[in-house]
Design a protein around this motif. Structure first.
Motif, short mmCIF file in Angstrom:
data_model
loop_
_atom_site.label_atom_id
_atom_site.label_comp_id
_atom_site.label_asym_id
_atom_site.label_seq_id
_atom_site.Cartn_x
_atom_site.Cartn_y
_atom_site.Cartn_z
N LEU A 134 20.84 49.51 30.15
CA LEU A 134 20.17 48.23 29.58
C LEU A 134 21.22 47.47 29.13
N GLN A 135 22.09 48.11 28.33
CA GLN A 135 22.96 47.23 27.27
C GLN A 135 24.20 46.61 28.33
N HIS A 136 24.93 47.21 29.31
CA HIS A 136 25.91 46.61 30.14
C HIS A 136 25.45 46.84 31.58
N PRO A 137 24.56 46.49 32.21
CA PRO A 137 24.40 46.58 33.70
C PRO A 137 25.12 46.16 34.46
N LYS A 138 25.23 46.59 35.85
CA LYS A 138 26.07 46.38 36.80
C LYS A 138 25.30 45.79 38.00
N ARG A 139 25.81 44.88 38.85
CA ARG A 139 24.98 44.29 39.96
C ARG A 139 24.34 45.44 40.87
N SER A 140 24.95 46.57 41.16
CA SER A 140 24.60 47.84 41.63
C SER A 140 22.99 48.14 40.98
N HIS A 141 23.10 47.96 39.64
CA HIS A 141 21.62 48.45 38.82
C HIS A 141 20.83 47.35 39.22
N LEU A 142 21.25 46.17 39.29
CA LEU A 142 20.24 45.10 39.39
C LEU A 142 19.36 45.23 40.72
N GLU A 143 20.45 45.30 42.06
CA GLU A 143 20.06 45.76 43.13
C GLU A 143 18.95 46.90 43.43
N ALA A 144 19.35 47.92 42.45
CA ALA A 144 18.26 49.30 42.59
C ALA A 144 16.96 48.84 41.81
N ALA A 145 17.08 47.92 40.91
CA ALA A 145 15.87 47.61 40.14
C ALA A 145 14.92 46.67 41.20
N MET A 146 15.69 45.89 41.84
CA MET A 146 14.86 44.99 42.71
C MET A 146 14.65 45.88 43.88
#
Length: 180
Positions: free
Chosen positions: A113-125
Motif C-alpha cells: 500500500l505504501q509504494h505500489p508498482k504498476r504490476s500491483h495495480l494490474e493485479a488489483a484490477m
C-alpha cells in the motif's frame, strides 16, 4: 423493540434461509465495487491472480539490480495512480468474508500500500475482473446437527522473494462450512 421478521439484508450481506442452512452472499456489494471502479465493461477472468506471479517492492528491485533497466523500474512506479491502488485495496478486505478465494491475493497486495508498482495495480484490477465473473458466489453455513471441526494447512517454503519466508495458508470448517 420491534420484530422486523427474518433478516434478509444485514451489513452488506444478503441472507437466504433454506433446509440445508443459511446462505450468505455479498453480490450487491461486489456489483457496487465493480460499478465504482468502472470495470463493468472489462472482460471477466477465471482466476483472481496469475499463476506463479511474484510481487516485489521498488526498493527490492533497485537493490537487487534486476534485469530490468533503471528506466523500466521508474516506469513501474505509480505516481498519481498511487491513491487509486489504495482505494481499490481498502475496499476488498470486506468482500473476503464470503469470498475466501480472493483472500490470499488481497492480503498479499495490501503489503504494498505504501509504494505500489504498476504490476500491483494490474493485479488489483484483475481481482475486480474475477469478482465480476463470480459475483453470485455464496457461502453456505450448514444447519446439520453433527458438529465436526476440520482444519487444513499448507506452507510454501521460502517463496517470499524479499524475506525468503514461508507463505502459509489455512482453512477451517465447522459442519462442512468454511468459517476461516
Amino acid at each position: 423493540m420491534k420484530d422486523l421478521g427474518a433478516v434478509k439484508y444485514l451489513l452488506g450481506f444478503e441472507v437466504f434461509r433454506s433446509k440445508e442452512g443459511i446462505l450468505l452472499s455479498q453480490r450487491k456489494y461486489a456489483l457496487e465495487l465493480i460499478r465504482d471502479t468502472s470495470r463493468g465493461g472489462a472482460k471477466p477472468v477465471a482466476t483472481p491472480m496469475e499463476q506463479r506471479l511474484k510481487f516485489t517492492t521498488v526498493e527490492y528491485d533497485e537493490v537487487l539490480g534486476t534485469k530490468k533497466g533503471s528506466q523500466q523500474i521508474e516506469n513501474e512506479v505509480l505516481g498519481t495512480e498511487n491513491g487509486v491502488f489504495q482505494w481499490l485495496i481498502q475496499r476488498l478486505p470486506y468482500l473476503t468474508h464470503t469470498r475466501s478465494d480472493i483472500m490470499y491475493v488481497v492480503h498479499h497486495l495490501s503489503l504494498f500500500l505504501q509504494h505500489p508498482k504498476r504490476s500491483h495495480l494490474e493485479a488489483a484490477m484483475r481481482i475486480f475482473k474475477y469478482v465480476k465473473k463470480t459475483s453470485g458466489q455464496r457461502i453456505l453455513l450448514r444447519s446439520s446437527g453433527y458438529v465436526q471441526l476440520e482444519a487444513y494447512c499448507d506452507a510454501n517454503c521460502g517463496s517470499c522473494l524479499m524475506a525468503r519466508r514461508s507463505i502459509t495458508g489455512y482453512c477451517i470448517k465447522i459442519c462442512g462450512s468454511l468459517v476461516s
